[in-house]
Scaffold this motif. Structure first.
Motif, PDB file in Angstrom:
ATOM      1  N   TYR A 187       0.848  -1.184   0.000  1.00 20.56           N
ATOM      2  CA  TYR A 187       0.000   0.000   0.000  1.00 20.56           C
ATOM      3  C   TYR A 187       0.893   1.248   0.000  1.00 20.56           C
ATOM      4  O   TYR A 187       1.931   1.292   0.670  1.00 20.56           O
ATOM      5  N   ALA A 188       0.475   2.283  -0.730  1.00 25.53           N
ATOM      6  CA  ALA A 188       1.204   3.544  -0.745  1.00 25.53           C
ATOM      7  C   ALA A 188       0.923   4.326   0.536  1.00 25.53           C
ATOM      8  O   ALA A 188      -0.092   4.098   1.207  1.00 25.53           O
ATOM      9  N   GLY A 189       1.810   5.236   0.844  1.00 24.83           N
ATOM     10  CA  GLY A 189       1.644   6.048   2.045  1.00 24.83           C
ATOM     11  C   GLY A 189       2.362   5.442   3.236  1.00 24.83           C
ATOM     12  O   GLY A 189       3.285   4.633   3.097  1.00 24.83           O
ATOM     13  N   ASP A 190       1.916   5.826   4.454  1.00 23.87           N
ATOM     14  CA  ASP A 190       2.612   5.364   5.655  1.00 23.87           C
ATOM     15  C   ASP A 190       2.170   3.975   6.098  1.00 23.87           C
ATOM     16  O   ASP A 190       2.746   3.413   7.034  1.00 23.87           O
ATOM     17  N   SER A 191       1.157   3.397   5.439  1.00 26.73           N
ATOM     18  CA  SER A 191       0.702   2.022   5.724  1.00 26.73           C
ATOM     19  C   SER A 191       0.344   1.833   7.197  1.00 26.73           C
ATOM     20  O   SER A 191       0.639   0.795   7.796  1.00 26.73           O
ATOM     21  N   ALA A 192      -0.268   2.849   7.801  1.00 26.91           N
ATOM     22  CA  ALA A 192      -0.635   2.746   9.212  1.00 26.91           C
ATOM     23  C   ALA A 192      -1.618   1.596   9.413  1.00 26.91           C
ATOM     24  O   ALA A 192      -2.611   1.454   8.686  1.00 26.91           O
ATOM     25  N   GLY A 193      -1.358   0.761  10.406  1.00 31.71           N
ATOM     26  CA  GLY A 193      -2.215  -0.368  10.731  1.00 31.71           C
ATOM     27  C   GLY A 193      -1.781  -1.679  10.116  1.00 31.71           C
ATOM     28  O   GLY A 193      -2.276  -2.744  10.534  1.00 31.71           O
ATOM     29  N   GLN A 194      -0.884  -1.665   9.136  1.00 31.51           N
ATOM     30  CA  GLN A 194      -0.397  -2.911   8.543  1.00 31.51           C
ATOM     31  C   GLN A 194       0.577  -3.576   9.507  1.00 31.51           C
ATOM     32  O   GLN A 194       1.341  -2.910  10.215  1.00 31.51           O
ATOM     33  N   TRP A 195       0.563  -4.928   9.533  1.00 30.53           N
ATOM     34  CA  TRP A 195       1.373  -5.635  10.503  1.00 30.53           C
ATOM     35  C   TRP A 195       2.113  -6.805   9.874  1.00 30.53           C
ATOM     36  O   TRP A 195       1.738  -7.311   8.818  1.00 30.53           O
ATOM     37  N   LEU A 196       3.164  -7.214  10.593  1.00 34.73           N
ATOM     38  CA  LEU A 196       4.002  -8.351  10.213  1.00 34.73           C
ATOM     39  C   LEU A 196       4.236  -9.184  11.461  1.00 34.73           C
ATOM     40  O   LEU A 196       4.678  -8.666  12.488  1.00 34.73           O
ATOM     41  N   GLN A 197       3.915 -10.491  11.386  1.00 38.45           N
ATOM     42  CA  GLN A 197       3.927 -11.338  12.575  1.00 38.45           C
ATOM     43  C   GLN A 197       4.859 -12.528  12.385  1.00 38.45           C
ATOM     44  O   GLN A 197       4.984 -13.075  11.295  1.00 38.45           O
ATOM     45  N   ALA A 198       5.490 -12.936  13.507  1.00 36.63           N
ATOM     46  CA  ALA A 198       6.340 -14.129  13.566  1.00 36.63           C
ATOM     47  C   ALA A 198       5.831 -15.028  14.678  1.00 36.63           C
ATOM     48  O   ALA A 198       5.572 -14.560  15.794  1.00 36.63           O
ATOM     49  N   ASP A 199       5.664 -16.311  14.364  1.00 36.75           N
ATOM     50  CA  ASP A 199       5.220 -17.301  15.350  1.00 36.75           C
ATOM     51  C   ASP A 199       6.375 -18.255  15.651  1.00 36.75           C
ATOM     52  O   ASP A 199       7.106 -18.683  14.739  1.00 36.75           O
ATOM     53  N   PHE A 200       6.505 -18.604  16.941  1.00 37.31           N
ATOM     54  CA  PHE A 200       7.572 -19.489  17.387  1.00 37.31           C
ATOM     55  C   PHE A 200       7.002 -20.871  17.683  1.00 37.31           C
ATOM     56  O   PHE A 200       5.886 -21.018  18.194  1.00 37.31           O
ATOM     57  N   GLY A 201       7.761 -21.889  17.377  1.00 36.09           N
ATOM     58  CA  GLY A 201       7.268 -23.254  17.542  1.00 36.09           C
ATOM     59  C   GLY A 201       7.037 -23.637  18.976  1.00 36.09           C
ATOM     60  O   GLY A 201       6.163 -24.462  19.277  1.00 36.09           O
ATOM     61  N   GLN A 202       7.756 -23.051  19.910  1.00 33.54           N
ATOM     62  CA  GLN A 202       7.602 -23.353  21.328  1.00 33.54           C
ATOM     63  C   GLN A 202       7.874 -22.085  22.135  1.00 33.54           C
ATOM     64  O   GLN A 202       8.516 -21.151  21.641  1.00 33.54           O
ATOM     65  N   PRO A 203       7.372 -21.997  23.360  1.00 29.78           N
ATOM     66  CA  PRO A 203       7.596 -20.793  24.164  1.00 29.78           C
ATOM     67  C   PRO A 203       9.099 -20.513  24.335  1.00 29.78           C
ATOM     68  O   PRO A 203       9.887 -21.426  24.593  1.00 29.78           O
ATOM     69  N   THR A 204       9.460 -19.274  24.164  1.00 31.15           N
ATOM     70  CA  THR A 204      10.867 -18.878  24.264  1.00 31.15           C
ATOM     71  C   THR A 204      10.961 -17.541  24.984  1.00 31.15           C
ATOM     72  O   THR A 204      10.028 -16.722  24.947  1.00 31.15           O
ATOM     73  N   ASP A 205      12.073 -17.328  25.637  1.00 32.07           N
ATOM     74  CA  ASP A 205      12.301 -16.066  26.358  1.00 32.07           C
ATOM     75  C   ASP A 205      12.944 -15.063  25.402  1.00 32.07           C
ATOM     76  O   ASP A 205      14.136 -15.154  25.091  1.00 32.07           O
ATOM     77  N   LEU A 206      12.156 -14.125  24.918  1.00 31.31           N
ATOM     78  CA  LEU A 206      12.668 -13.100  23.999  1.00 31.31           C
ATOM     79  C   LEU A 206      13.377 -12.011  24.785  1.00 31.31           C
ATOM     80  O   LEU A 206      12.898 -11.574  25.846  1.00 31.31           O
ATOM     81  N   LEU A 207      14.503 -11.546  24.229  1.00 32.71           N
ATOM     82  CA  LEU A 207      15.269 -10.465  24.857  1.00 32.71           C
ATOM     83  C   LEU A 207      15.402  -9.248  23.961  1.00 32.71           C
ATOM     84  O   LEU A 207      15.270  -8.116  24.426  1.00 32.71           O
ATOM     85  N   ASN A 208      15.681  -9.463  22.674  1.00 32.14           N
ATOM     86  CA  ASN A 208      15.917  -8.334  21.766  1.00 32.14           C
ATOM     87  C   ASN A 208      15.328  -8.609  20.390  1.00 32.14           C
ATOM     88  O   ASN A 208      15.099  -9.764  20.016  1.00 32.14           O
ATOM     89  N   LEU A 209      15.119  -7.519  19.662  1.00 26.57           N
ATOM     90  CA  LEU A 209      14.716  -7.559  18.260  1.00 26.57           C
ATOM     91  C   LEU A 209      15.663  -6.665  17.478  1.00 26.57           C
ATOM     92  O   LEU A 209      15.869  -5.503  17.842  1.00 26.57           O
ATOM     93  N   LEU A 210      16.240  -7.203  16.406  1.00 32.68           N
ATOM     94  CA  LEU A 210      17.113  -6.436  15.526  1.00 32.68           C
ATOM     95  C   LEU A 210      16.359  -6.216  14.222  1.00 32.68           C
ATOM     96  O   LEU A 210      16.076  -7.168  13.490  1.00 32.68           O
ATOM     97  N   ILE A 211      16.029  -4.941  13.928  1.00 32.44           N
ATOM     98  CA  ILE A 211      15.231  -4.616  12.756  1.00 32.44           C
ATOM     99  C   ILE A 211      16.058  -3.767  11.791  1.00 32.44           C
ATOM    100  O   ILE A 211      16.777  -2.856  12.206  1.00 32.44           O
ATOM    101  N   THR A 212      15.958  -4.096  10.495  1.00 25.93           N
ATOM    102  CA  THR A 212      16.618  -3.337   9.427  1.00 25.93           C
ATOM    103  C   THR A 212      15.528  -2.723   8.555  1.00 25.93           C
ATOM    104  O   THR A 212      14.911  -3.419   7.741  1.00 25.93           O
ATOM    105  N   PRO A 213      15.214  -1.439   8.702  1.00 21.56           N
ATOM    106  CA  PRO A 213      14.133  -0.830   7.923  1.00 21.56           C
ATOM    107  C   PRO A 213      14.560  -0.563   6.481  1.00 21.56           C
ATOM    108  O   PRO A 213      15.748  -0.449   6.172  1.00 21.56           O
ATOM    109  N   GLY A 214      13.576  -0.471   5.578  1.00 27.60           N
ATOM    110  CA  GLY A 214      13.850  -0.185   4.176  1.00 27.60           C
ATOM    111  C   GLY A 214      14.051  -1.448   3.374  1.00 27.60           C
ATOM    112  O   GLY A 214      13.775  -2.563   3.814  1.00 27.60           O
TER     113      GLY A 214
END
Length: 296
Positions: A187-214
């Protein structure tokens, strides 16, 4: 008959020549005969008298000077002077000296770097505070201490999904480990409300997220599409509790975000605003990498 005149004795030529030579070499005036010492009427030579001191006239008084007083005698001195006109003490402050060694009998001081010891003390105090807080603050504080010192390992999602994707830009491209592939909202514009999801196979203790925009890790290529600026990160744990974190990142380059969620089963990124949004641009994310606690 008259008597013949008496003839004077003729002087010899040698005596007349000696007298002439002596008169030329050592002209001596006729002197009176000197009586021998101790004879009656003789005068002994007197002692030589010492020369009398010459009396000098008093010098004209110097004009009064006004300026900085001497630190020793207090006499005022003109600014042009470097030494006191009265006691000859240096007028410059001794603090101007650039270097001065120790005095006789004085042990030289050791130059110790106190900043290093201060940094060590602060570090020890922080660690001690974290440990004490973990002990007396209950399970949440103890978990925070554990998360801070825990070893991090990559967590690979087993399933990917998105609210919408551009053609040839599916959600899995944001988790493939390559920064030159990307997910686009489509979608053009700021795409407010659009989402991206990741599911994990088993419960895990998350500590950090490394994101590369663009669209790439390189700044020039990343600016080809819009980049997320503000977003919500919604993490669900195994107990069904939803953890919502509002985040804002800079424009360009891989950036690390703290998550700190125990037993996470899914993580969803919801776009709220974007950099470089336009009519012919869509929001793109080149890579999303999750890190959790190591089991060792």
């Amino acid at each position: 008959p008259a008597a013949p005149p008496s003839s004077a004795p003729a002087s010899s030529p040698s005596s007349s020549s000696d007298t002439a030579i002596r008169s030329l070499l050592v002209p001596v005036p006729d002197a009176e005969p000197v009586a021998p010492a101790g004879a009656p009427g003789s005068v002994l030579p007197g002692r030589p008298e010492a020369a009398r001191p010459r009396v000098r006239q008093a010098a004209a008084p110097a004009d009064p000077e006004y300026g900085v007083p001497c630190p020793s005698c207090g006499a005022p001195n003109a600014p042009r002077r470097h030494f006191c006109r009265s006691c000859a003490i240096p007028l410059k402050d001794s603090a101007d000296r650039t270097a001065e060694g120790p005095f006789a009998g004085q042990r030289p001081r050791l130059h110790r770097d106190r900043t290093r010891w201060i940094a060590r003390a602060v570090g020890i105090a922080v660690v001690a505070g974290l440990i004490v807080g973990g002990i007396f603050g209950g399970p949440p504080a103890a978990r925070a201490v554990q998360d801070h010192f825990a070893k991090r390992v990559p967590v690979h999602p087993t399933k990917y999904s998105a609210s919408h994707s551009a053609p040839k830009q599916p959600a899995k491209l944001a988790f493939d480990g390559y920064s030159n592939t990307w997910w686009g909202t489509g979608y053009a514009g700021d795409s407010a409300g659009q989402w991206l999801q990741a599911d994990f196979g088993q419960p895990t203790d998350l500590l950090n997220l490394l994101i590369t925009p663009g669209t790439s890790g390189r700044s020039a290529q990343a600016a080809e599409q819009a980049r997320p600026m503000e977003f919500d990160l919604v993490v669900n744990d195994s107990a069904g509790k939803e953890h919502i974190m509002k985040r804002r990142i800079n424009d360009g380059g891989a950036q690390k975000i703290d998550v700190r969620v125990r037993d996470a089963v899914s993580a969803r990124l919801i776009v709220r605003s974007a950099y470089g949004a336009g009519k012919d641009r869509q929001v793109a994310i080149a890579e999303m990498e999750y890190f959790g606690r190591s089991a060792q």
